[in-house]
Design a protein around this motif. Structure first.
Motif, PDB file in Angstrom:
ATOM      1  N   PHE B  35       0.837  -1.196   0.000  1.00 25.82           N
ATOM      2  CA  PHE B  35       0.000   0.000   0.000  1.00 25.82           C
ATOM      3  C   PHE B  35       0.875   1.251   0.000  1.00 25.82           C
ATOM      4  CE2 PHE B  35      -3.744  -2.411   1.455  1.00 25.82           C
ATOM      5  CZ  PHE B  35      -3.164  -3.479   2.100  1.00 25.82           C
ATOM      6  N   TYR B  37       0.065   5.150   1.381  1.00 26.48           N
ATOM      7  CA  TYR B  37      -0.836   6.096   2.006  1.00 26.48           C
ATOM      8  C   TYR B  37      -0.234   7.496   1.871  1.00 26.48           C
ATOM      9  CZ  TYR B  37      -3.658   2.485   4.253  1.00 26.48           C
ATOM     10  OH  TYR B  37      -4.510   1.441   4.485  1.00 26.48           O
ATOM     11  N   GLN B  39      -0.556  11.547   3.410  1.00 29.41           N
ATOM     12  CA  GLN B  39      -1.076  12.374   4.498  1.00 29.41           C
ATOM     13  C   GLN B  39      -0.687  13.828   4.246  1.00 29.41           C
ATOM     14  OE1 GLN B  39       0.537  11.514   8.382  1.00 29.41           O
ATOM     15  NE2 GLN B  39      -1.174  12.484   9.438  1.00 29.41           N
ATOM     16  N   SER B  44      -5.493  13.336   8.100  1.00 27.13           N
ATOM     17  CA  SER B  44      -5.170  11.960   8.457  1.00 27.13           C
ATOM     18  C   SER B  44      -4.683  11.208   7.219  1.00 27.13           C
ATOM     19  CB  SER B  44      -6.397  11.272   9.062  1.00 27.13           C
ATOM     20  OG  SER B  44      -7.471  11.307   8.160  1.00 27.13           O
ATOM     21  N   PRO B  45      -3.953  10.119   7.411  1.00 21.83           N
ATOM     22  CA  PRO B  45      -3.508   9.324   6.262  1.00 21.83           C
ATOM     23  C   PRO B  45      -4.712   8.741   5.505  1.00 21.83           C
ATOM     24  CG  PRO B  45      -2.315   8.708   8.260  1.00 21.83           C
ATOM     25  CD  PRO B  45      -3.450   9.557   8.692  1.00 21.83           C
ATOM     26  N   LEU B  47      -5.627   6.130   1.935  1.00 21.57           N
ATOM     27  CA  LEU B  47      -5.063   5.207   0.953  1.00 21.57           C
ATOM     28  C   LEU B  47      -4.908   5.879  -0.404  1.00 21.57           C
ATOM     29  CD1 LEU B  47      -4.221   2.252   0.382  1.00 21.57           C
ATOM     30  CD2 LEU B  47      -6.602   1.867  -0.322  1.00 21.57           C
ATOM     31  N   LYS B  50      -2.931   0.527  -3.909  1.00 25.14           N
ATOM     32  CA  LYS B  50      -2.517  -0.745  -3.324  1.00 25.14           C
ATOM     33  C   LYS B  50      -2.363  -1.791  -4.428  1.00 25.14           C
ATOM     34  CE  LYS B  50      -7.247  -2.258  -2.245  1.00 25.14           C
ATOM     35  NZ  LYS B  50      -8.189  -2.657  -1.143  1.00 25.14           N
ATOM     36  N   LEU B  88       3.164  13.816   3.294  1.00 29.69           N
ATOM     37  CA  LEU B  88       3.913  12.691   3.871  1.00 29.69           C
ATOM     38  C   LEU B  88       3.370  11.409   3.256  1.00 29.69           C
ATOM     39  CD1 LEU B  88       5.934  11.678   6.024  1.00 29.69           C
ATOM     40  CD2 LEU B  88       4.077  11.804   7.689  1.00 29.69           C
ATOM     41  N   TYR B  90       3.460   7.230   3.107  1.00 27.91           N
ATOM     42  CA  TYR B  90       3.814   5.999   3.807  1.00 27.91           C
ATOM     43  C   TYR B  90       3.652   4.802   2.876  1.00 27.91           C
ATOM     44  CZ  TYR B  90       3.489   8.286   8.406  1.00 27.91           C
ATOM     45  OH  TYR B  90       3.676   9.092   9.509  1.00 27.91           O
ATOM     46  N   PHE B 103       3.747  -0.264   8.638  1.00 27.89           N
ATOM     47  CA  PHE B 103       4.074   0.976   7.948  1.00 27.89           C
ATOM     48  C   PHE B 103       5.578   1.243   7.964  1.00 27.89           C
ATOM     49  CE2 PHE B 103       0.023   3.000   7.058  1.00 27.89           C
ATOM     50  CZ  PHE B 103      -0.846   2.346   7.917  1.00 27.89           C
TER      51      PHE B 103
END
Lengths: 114, 113
Positions: B35, B37, B39, B44-45, B47, B50, B88, B90, B103
């Protein structure tokens, strides 16, 4: 619309006090998670749950307890808050494993312990 | 156990240039799910994309990534960065043996005019 709702959005607590962070999800997901996010550390897993009545320790559980009284609700409890627990806390929900395990995150709770 | 490595903590580039954020992973499971993610500031993070199919390109919102099991990699790419891509990012990993996502530490992408 399915969602994850956290409360409070912001919290100031005194050292040694008890803090409860609440999370509610309407996704009907089995799994729920509590993370904290600090600069330089990314998302770190504190506790998680497979369903009502279950709680599991994550990677950094010390100083935290969790409670999952129902499918929808998952709380994070700091019995004796310390300044090192100042952080942003995210709750998330997700289905079980594999491709469907992507999370839906709440908006976060900013906690300041003074 | 499972782990994800993002080698860059900060990537700074100029608008219009290509983006590549590195992600490698470790797992004993032969069919991992990867995945990305994203942010944005004060959010909030969420998706981004994926994949669980080896050597298949996955695209979403101008970003793309290809899972390469041979090199245990899932790099995120975009042909031309926009100012709004500053965020950001992830990289994350899951498999059917557990009920959690692992993560990486995240890569901060800063796009400048």
């Amino acid at each position: 619309e399915a969602a994850v709702t956290q409360s409070p959005r912001n919290k100031v607590a005194v050292t040694g006090g008890k803090v409860t962070l609440s999370c509610n999800q309407t996704n009907n997901h089995n799994n729920m998670y509590w993370y904290r996010q600090d600069t330089g550390h990314g998302l770190r897993l504190i506790h998680y749950s497979y369903g009502a009545g279950s709680t599991e320790k994550g990677d950094i559980p010390d100083g935290y307890k969790a409670s999952r009284p129902s499918q929808e609700n998952f709380s994070l409890i700091l019995e004796l808050a310390t300044p090192s627990q100042t952080s942003v806390y995210f709750c998330a929900s997700g289905d079980t494993g594999g491709a469907n395990s992507d999370y839906t995150f709440g908006s976060g709770t900013r906690l300041l312990v003074i | 156990g499972d782990s994800v490595t993002q080698t860059e903590g900060l990537v700074t580039l100029t608008e219009g240039l290509p983006v590549m954020l590195n992600c490698t992973y470790q797992t004993i499971y032969s069919n991992p799910f990867l995945f990305w993610y994203v942010q944005h500031l004060n959010e909030s993070p969420r998706l981004l994309l994926k994949s669980f199919t080896d050597n298949k390109r996955t695209e979403h919102q101008g970003f793309h990534a290809t899972l390469h099991k041979s090199s245990s990699s899932f790099h995120l790419q975009k042909s031309s960065a926009q100012l709004s891509d500053s965020a950001l990012y992830y990289c994350a990993l899951s498999d059917l043996s557990n009920n959690r996502i692992f993560f990486g530490d995240g890569t901060q992408l800063v796009v400048k005019p």
